[in-house]
Design a protein around this motif. Structure first.
Motif, mmCIF file in Angstrom:
data_model
loop_
_atom_site.group_PDB
_atom_site.id
_atom_site.type_symbol
_atom_site.label_atom_id
_atom_site.label_comp_id
_atom_site.label_asym_id
_atom_site.label_seq_id
_atom_site.Cartn_x
_atom_site.Cartn_y
_atom_site.Cartn_z
ATOM 1 N N SER A 1 56.527 -10.187 -17.685
ATOM 2 C CA SER A 1 57.020 -8.983 -18.400
ATOM 3 C C SER A 1 57.645 -7.952 -17.476
ATOM 4 O O SER A 1 58.498 -7.174 -17.915
ATOM 5 N N ALA B 1 64.656 -13.300 -17.615
ATOM 6 C CA ALA B 1 64.899 -13.164 -16.170
ATOM 7 C C ALA B 1 63.699 -13.587 -15.322
ATOM 8 O O ALA B 1 63.407 -12.970 -14.300
ATOM 9 N N ILE C 1 51.992 -11.272 -19.892
ATOM 10 C CA ILE C 1 51.488 -12.018 -18.740
ATOM 11 C C ILE C 1 52.352 -11.668 -17.525
ATOM 12 O O ILE C 1 53.564 -11.871 -17.547
ATOM 13 N N GLU D 1 51.144 -20.327 -15.678
ATOM 14 C CA GLU D 1 50.661 -21.707 -15.646
ATOM 15 C C GLU D 1 49.141 -21.809 -15.478
ATOM 16 O O GLU D 1 48.567 -22.892 -15.622
HETATM 17 C C1 LIG Z 1 62.967 -10.544 -12.419
HETATM 18 S S1 LIG Z 1 61.479 -9.984 -13.121
HETATM 19 C C2 LIG Z 1 61.948 -9.813 -14.816
HETATM 20 C C3 LIG Z 1 61.020 -8.883 -15.545
HETATM 21 C C4 LIG Z 1 61.324 -8.680 -17.019
HETATM 22 N N1 LIG Z 1 61.045 -9.870 -17.793
HETATM 23 C C5 LIG Z 1 62.742 -8.216 -17.239
HETATM 24 O O1 LIG Z 1 63.500 -8.900 -17.917
HETATM 25 O O2 LIG Z 1 63.090 -7.131 -16.738
HETATM 26 C C6 LIG Z 1 60.433 -11.423 -13.168
HETATM 27 C C7 LIG Z 1 58.971 -11.089 -13.373
HETATM 28 O O3 LIG Z 1 58.254 -12.285 -13.628
HETATM 29 C C8 LIG Z 1 57.035 -12.257 -12.897
HETATM 30 N N2 LIG Z 1 56.661 -13.683 -12.719
HETATM 31 C C9 LIG Z 1 57.331 -14.617 -12.009
HETATM 32 N N3 LIG Z 1 56.730 -15.825 -12.113
HETATM 33 C C10 LIG Z 1 55.652 -15.649 -12.934
HETATM 34 C C11 LIG Z 1 54.631 -16.514 -13.424
HETATM 35 N N4 LIG Z 1 54.598 -17.817 -13.096
HETATM 36 N N5 LIG Z 1 53.701 -16.012 -14.263
HETATM 37 C C12 LIG Z 1 53.718 -14.698 -14.597
HETATM 38 N N6 LIG Z 1 54.649 -13.814 -14.147
HETATM 39 C C13 LIG Z 1 55.606 -14.287 -13.329
HETATM 40 C C14 LIG Z 1 57.378 -11.497 -11.620
HETATM 41 O O4 LIG Z 1 56.244 -10.938 -11.003
HETATM 42 C C15 LIG Z 1 58.334 -10.432 -12.161
HETATM 43 O O5 LIG Z 1 57.651 -9.270 -12.565
#
Ligand SMILES: C[S@@+](CC[C@H](N)C(=O)[O-])C[C@H]1O[C@@H](n2cnc3c(N)ncnc32)[C@H](O)[C@@H]1O
Length: 211
Positions: A75, A139, A96, A126
């Motif tokens: 998120s 993203a 999450i 996961e």
């Molecule tokens: C580039 S940011 C995008 C955030 C938001 N969804 C947006 O569109 O602005 C990606 C986010 O996904 C989280 N993330 C990456 N892999 C993840 C995983 N396997 N489980 C949970 N969060 C994850 C990262 O910590 C980061 O906050």
């Protein structure tokens, strides 16, 4: 601290959000006040916070289930999860997020906006054993990786709804094998016209009701 000017929402944006508009405005204010300081949004994003992030996140709403639970994976600052929670207070939403700092921000948003349909899980997607009627993501990863991260979260009949840009079709082509291996249905791309005639793609991949 200087406060960067946030884009003014248009009349169409107010209409799109309806009763949820006050909550969305409150969320935008929080991001304007603290988003940059807390490393959630870059300064260049604030002048287009509504069109590029808030309205873009709302594009997933028409594809959500009529009831049940939704997990928003990765998120971050709250996209699309917080926007979904505002527009669908009847759904049970789990945000999450693996990063402690971002999960703390999400908790602060939920408390300040008084969102009683939202819970936060600081974890990697996961690692989670629960199942949901829908999973949203924006993203976080390309579609192949996203399917690998989230297919275990889908109930039979549940849908992964990934917000994508112009590369949606190419990502779907690349993910055909991973989708088949995860025993999910063929991906469908929904094109949604958002603000300023921008087109967002919602890629839907479903777990069949019966395997
Ligand atoms: C580039 S940011 C995008 C955030 C938001 N969804 C947006 O569109 O602005 C990606 C986010 O996904 C989280 N993330 C990456 N892999 C993840 C995983 N396997 N489980 C949970 N969060 C994850 C990262 O910590 C980061 O906050």
């Amino acid at each position: 601290m200087t406060e960067i000017q946030v884009e003014e929402p248009t009349e169409e944006m107010r209409e799109l959000f309806g009763l949820a508009f006050a909550g969305a405005e409150h969320f935008a204010d929080m991001l304007a006040r603290e988003g940059e300081l807390r490393g959630l949004v870059g300064p260049r994003e604030l002048p287009r916070l509504w069109s590029r992030h808030i309205v873009n996140s709302a594009a997933v709403v028409p594809f959500l289930p009529s009831r049940g639970s939704v997990a928003d994976v990765g998120s971050g600052a709250g996209f699309p999860g917080v926007v979904v929670a505002l527009l669908r207070p009847d759904l049970d939403i789990t945000l999450i997020e693996t990063m402690e700092r971002r999960a703390q921000w999400l908790s602060d948003v939920v408390a300040e906006l008084d969102l009683d349909n939202v819970s936060i899980r600081r974890a990697r997607a996961e690692e989670i054993k629960d199942r949901y009627d829908a999973v949203t993501a924006r993203a976080v990863a390309n579609l192949s990786k996203l399917v690998r991260l989230t297919s275990g979260l889908l109930r039979p009949g549940g849908a992964l709804l990934a917000l994508k840009g112009a590369k949606a079709e190419a990502e779907v082509e690349d993910a055909v094998y991973v989708i088949k291996k995860a025993k999910l249905s063929k991906a469908v791309i929904h094109e949604v016209v958002t603000s300023d005639d921008d087109v967002t793609r919602v890629v839907e991949v479903r777990r069949p009701k019966k395997a």
